[in-house]
Write a protein that holds these residues in place. Structure first.
Motif, PDB file in Angstrom:
ATOM      1  N   ASP A 119       0.285  -0.500   0.244  1.00  0.00           N
ATOM      2  CA  ASP A 119      -0.046  -0.265  -0.324  1.00  0.00           C
ATOM      3  C   ASP A 119       0.918   1.268   0.045  1.00  0.00           C
TER       4      ASP A 119
ATOM      5  N   LEU B 123      -4.322  -3.838  -4.912  1.00  0.00           N
ATOM      6  CA  LEU B 123      -4.545  -1.911  -4.807  1.00  0.00           C
ATOM      7  C   LEU B 123      -5.219  -1.316  -5.538  1.00  0.00           C
TER       8      LEU B 123
ATOM      9  N   GLY C 129      -7.126   3.427  -2.512  1.00  0.00           N
ATOM     10  CA  GLY C 129      -6.956   2.261  -1.339  1.00  0.00           C
ATOM     11  C   GLY C 129      -7.723   1.301  -1.129  1.00  0.00           C
TER      12      GLY C 129
END
Length: 272
Positions: A18, A57, A61
């Protein structure tokens, strides 16, 4: 889970970072999703009745999971809850979703592998457009697995695991495929190419499951480097990470290990 006569307590796959540098991983047989912080701290994000195989991802988000049992899921990392995002195309269930990739404009490509192989070359490559339209791009692939586009997103590289090859899938402006061919033909191992990743020079990294190897090929398909596992032979998937994105993180599923290798060129960033 048994693999090659050995009882396993995990089978790691689907590494993906992320924006904060946390590494997400899936554990296929036990329906678990892990998160590892940049400091190396592990936590279980989700544990559910499923078979998560791939994870990516979205730039906004959201966390998408390719689940062999349920289709394409969305994961809420705060609550650990999952919800079905894509399932039952034409009112039929998927064979077993495997891996996924987002393009810069938000299109989602994913593979539907199931138990396909040379004996049943009917695996599929799907595309869901950013507008939500689901399309079957290819439907005659022996065991479609990892996937990634080239830098300008005109070509999609597709691992055909049981054919021990990586296919080159030219993408037309409308997202359909034309003149699909073999990019590299591999040999050996107990399975074949699995996860794929691209660096900023357009070189393709290929996790060769069953050979304990990650290959690095130039955009012309020439071998550039080989990374050998210092653990088991089931090098299943890969992701570039670290501060400068020059560290390749490798899931070695036979021993449940995350390996790292310093690469010559940074990996392509997953977010714009």
């Amino acid at each position: 889970m048994m693999a090659h006569g050995r009882l396993l307590d995990s089978f790691l796959e689907g590494p993906s970072f992320d924006r904060d540098g946390n590494l997400y991983l899936v554990d296929i047989p036990f329906g678990r999703i892990f998160r590892m912080s940049p400091e190396g701290e592990f936590e279980v994000v989700a544990e559910y009745d499923g078979e998560p195989n791939g994870l990516k991802l979205h730039r906004d988000g959201r966390i998408f999971v390719a689940d062999h049992k349920h289709g394409i899921l969305i994961l809420d990392p705060a609550s650990g809850e999952t919800a079905v995002a894509i399932d039952r195309p034409r009112h039929e269930r998927f064979k077993g979703c495997n891996d996924l990739f987002f393009t810069a404009d938000g299109d989602l490509y994913f593979t539907d592998q199931g138990q396909t192989g040379l004996q049943d070359p009917t695996g599929r490559l799907y595309r869901q457009t950013a507008a939500g339209r689901l399309e079957c791009v290819l439907d005659r692939v022996p065991s479609p697995n990892g996937l990634v586009t080239n830098l300008d997103e005109t070509i999609l590289y597709l691992a055909a695991t049981r054919a021990n090859a990586v296919w080159r899938v030219p993408l037309l402006a409308d997202g359909t495929a034309s003149k699909v061919g073999v990019f590299v033909q591999l040999s050996g191992g107990l399975a074949g190419p699995d996860g794929l990743a691209l660096d900023m020079d357009g070189n393709l990294a290929v996790a060769h499951a069953g050979l304990g190897t990650v290959w690095l090929f130039s955009p012309l398909g020439e071998p550039v480097a080989r990374v050998r596992s210092c653990a088991g032979a089931m090098t299943t998937n890969i992701a570039y990470g670290g501060i400068d994105r020059k560290t390749l993180f490798i899931t070695e599923s036979e021993t449940g290990t995350i390996l790292t290798a310093e690469m010559p060129v940074p990996g392509r960033p997953m977010f714009g």
